[in-house]
Design an enzyme around this catalytic site. Sequence first.
Site, PDB file in Angstrom:
ATOM      1  N   GLY A   1       0.854  -1.179   0.000  1.00  0.00           N
ATOM      2  CA  GLY A   1       0.000   0.000   0.000  1.00  0.00           C
ATOM      3  C   GLY A   1       0.889   1.227   0.000  1.00  0.00           C
ATOM      4  O   GLY A   1       2.103   1.142   0.154  1.00  0.00           O
TER       5      GLY A   1
ATOM      6  N   ASP B   1       2.065   5.312  -1.430  1.00  0.00           N
ATOM      7  CA  ASP B   1       2.400   6.016  -2.660  1.00  0.00           C
ATOM      8  C   ASP B   1       3.884   5.840  -2.952  1.00  0.00           C
ATOM      9  O   ASP B   1       4.533   4.922  -2.459  1.00  0.00           O
ATOM     10  CB  ASP B   1       2.011   7.492  -2.479  1.00  0.00           C
ATOM     11  CG  ASP B   1       1.608   8.153  -3.785  1.00  0.00           C
ATOM     12  OD1 ASP B   1       2.457   8.209  -4.705  1.00  0.00           O
ATOM     13  OD2 ASP B   1       0.470   8.606  -3.886  1.00  0.00           O
ATOM     14  N   ILE B   2       4.449   6.775  -3.716  1.00  0.00           N
ATOM     15  CA  ILE B   2       5.844   6.647  -4.127  1.00  0.00           C
ATOM     16  C   ILE B   2       6.773   7.054  -2.983  1.00  0.00           C
ATOM     17  O   ILE B   2       6.472   7.955  -2.199  1.00  0.00           O
ATOM     18  CB  ILE B   2       6.113   7.520  -5.378  1.00  0.00           C
ATOM     19  CG1 ILE B   2       7.469   7.179  -5.996  1.00  0.00           C
ATOM     20  CG2 ILE B   2       6.033   9.011  -5.032  1.00  0.00           C
ATOM     21  CD1 ILE B   2       7.664   7.795  -7.385  1.00  0.00           C
ATOM     22  N   THR B   3       7.897   6.375  -2.878  1.00  0.00           N
ATOM     23  CA  THR B   3       8.884   6.804  -1.901  1.00  0.00           C
ATOM     24  C   THR B   3      10.285   6.484  -2.409  1.00  0.00           C
ATOM     25  O   THR B   3      10.440   5.875  -3.466  1.00  0.00           O
ATOM     26  CB  THR B   3       8.643   6.175  -0.515  1.00  0.00           C
ATOM     27  OG1 THR B   3       9.429   6.863   0.466  1.00  0.00           O
ATOM     28  CG2 THR B   3       9.011   4.708  -0.495  1.00  0.00           C
ATOM     29  N   PHE B   4      11.270   6.921  -1.634  1.00  0.00           N
ATOM     30  CA  PHE B   4      12.660   6.681  -1.991  1.00  0.00           C
ATOM     31  C   PHE B   4      13.317   5.848  -0.905  1.00  0.00           C
ATOM     32  O   PHE B   4      13.073   6.053   0.281  1.00  0.00           O
ATOM     33  CB  PHE B   4      13.388   8.024  -2.132  1.00  0.00           C
ATOM     34  CG  PHE B   4      14.878   7.869  -2.250  1.00  0.00           C
ATOM     35  CD1 PHE B   4      15.701   8.088  -1.150  1.00  0.00           C
ATOM     36  CD2 PHE B   4      15.454   7.470  -3.455  1.00  0.00           C
ATOM     37  CE1 PHE B   4      17.081   7.918  -1.250  1.00  0.00           C
ATOM     38  CE2 PHE B   4      16.827   7.293  -3.563  1.00  0.00           C
ATOM     39  CZ  PHE B   4      17.649   7.518  -2.462  1.00  0.00           C
ATOM     40  N   HIS B   5      14.158   4.906  -1.325  1.00  0.00           N
ATOM     41  CA  HIS B   5      14.958   4.133  -0.364  1.00  0.00           C
ATOM     42  C   HIS B   5      16.410   4.246  -0.762  1.00  0.00           C
ATOM     43  O   HIS B   5      16.745   4.082  -1.937  1.00  0.00           O
ATOM     44  CB  HIS B   5      14.551   2.662  -0.392  1.00  0.00           C
ATOM     45  CG  HIS B   5      13.198   2.410   0.171  1.00  0.00           C
ATOM     46  ND1 HIS B   5      12.747   3.011   1.315  1.00  0.00           N
ATOM     47  CD2 HIS B   5      12.191   1.621  -0.257  1.00  0.00           C
ATOM     48  CE1 HIS B   5      11.513   2.607   1.569  1.00  0.00           C
ATOM     49  NE2 HIS B   5      11.155   1.769   0.627  1.00  0.00           N
TER      50      HIS B   5
ATOM     51  N   CYS C   1       5.264  10.118  -1.016  1.00  0.00           N
ATOM     52  CA  CYS C   1       4.025   9.545  -0.507  1.00  0.00           C
ATOM     53  C   CYS C   1       2.798  10.259  -1.072  1.00  0.00           C
ATOM     54  O   CYS C   1       1.711  10.167  -0.504  1.00  0.00           O
ATOM     55  CB  CYS C   1       3.993   9.579   1.029  1.00  0.00           C
ATOM     56  SG  CYS C   1       5.453   8.851   1.765  1.00  0.00           S
TER      57      CYS C   1
ATOM     58  N   GLY D   1       4.537   1.424   4.326  1.00  0.00           N
ATOM     59  CA  GLY D   1       3.820   0.858   3.183  1.00  0.00           C
ATOM     60  C   GLY D   1       3.786  -0.634   3.394  1.00  0.00           C
ATOM     61  O   GLY D   1       4.820  -1.288   3.454  1.00  0.00           O
TER      62      GLY D   1
ATOM     63  N   ALA E   1       8.262   6.601   6.921  1.00  0.00           N
ATOM     64  CA  ALA E   1       7.185   6.243   6.008  1.00  0.00           C
ATOM     65  C   ALA E   1       6.782   4.785   6.197  1.00  0.00           C
ATOM     66  O   ALA E   1       7.581   3.967   6.660  1.00  0.00           O
ATOM     67  CB  ALA E   1       7.632   6.470   4.562  1.00  0.00           C
TER      68      ALA E   1
END
Lengths: 215, 166
Positions: free
Chosen positions: A57, A59-63, A155, A126, A124
């Site tokens: 679940g 939205d977009i994120t960065f790792h 997100c 998800g 964050a």
Amino acid sequence: MDDVQEMRSPRTLHGGLEARHSSPSYTLGKRRTDHNLLIPEADLKGLGAELHYTQRGGDITFHGPHQAILYPIISLRSIGIGARNYVETLERSMLEFASVYGVKARAGHKGETGVWVGDRKIGAIGVRISSGITSHGLAFNIDPDLKYFEHIVPCGIADKEVTSLRRETDDMLLPSEEVIHEQLVSCLAKAFSYDDVVWKEDPSFILDNQEEYKD
Amino acid sequence: MALRMWASSTANALKLSSSTSKSHLLPAFSISRCFSSVLEGLKYATSHEWVKHDGSVATIGITDHAQDHLGEVVFVELPEEKSSVSKEKNFGAVESVKATSEILSPISGEVIEVNTKLTDSPGLINSSPYEDGWMIKVKPSNPAELETLMGSKEYTKFCEEEDAAH
């Protein structure tokens, strides 16, 4: 199968913690909200980053490096909670952890799941729940390169900054990342009302469960 | 990529008795759970989906108990018409509070209609889980499967036991 049996027993929670030393990547959730990637996908290579589609679940994120990414693998039924409660517990783990460093964080307002310091997002979440078992989890910014977040609407929440433990603790000398990871996992264990934490270096069990992450 | 595993075990921490740790998960009362509605005349699966059988059509959705435990639904993924579903196999997913949860079909059959209103109004699942929040209509391929599901009284008891067991 024994591993699955153990996983379904409430006596032990398993999870993985990833300390990425390579491959900064942007990840999308099940809704595939790629309109929140603000640069063309072709430009990512130039940044040294990849794009992954996942079934989680969110939205977009960065790792990337210097982020702690935790993914508990829990049978929710065995501990008697649902998705919402689980996510709230993950939030609480991060709040508790932030307070160890004197950082006053808060859980997100409605529709803004995650952990915030003022209007700056520091953690964050998800999650995917499949046959009642959790995968993916949370990402806490220890000291990632925050410039990577400028290329996305993190997100899906516009006009809010992203921050890190480094940024929020100013002059404080932070301990080694290994110590930080152990503290974070301890906070997670405590939030779920578990006591001891045992660390194992063998990733094979976790990697089997993370197959879907390699999209 | 450095990857480490952790496992955390508990001695007695999960018992309902008072513990010194602040156990937000286990309040003494849980009013919302007691009041989750269960409708008569429907059949229920242990994974918290309901089925309404009307002649040759079975309507499927998730229960009040399920939507309460999920939180506000923001996205629903449903199968296409004419696709088939199988008992206890996943046919779609709902997303709430950044968690995507699979939905399992209580019966097998062919999908004859999908609730397209859920694309724009996924919250119908929260506000009206048994009516406007219906998900798919199926032509059952094996009506005997309905007999293996729980009735309303059994399901109510099942929810109470599930919630109380921790």
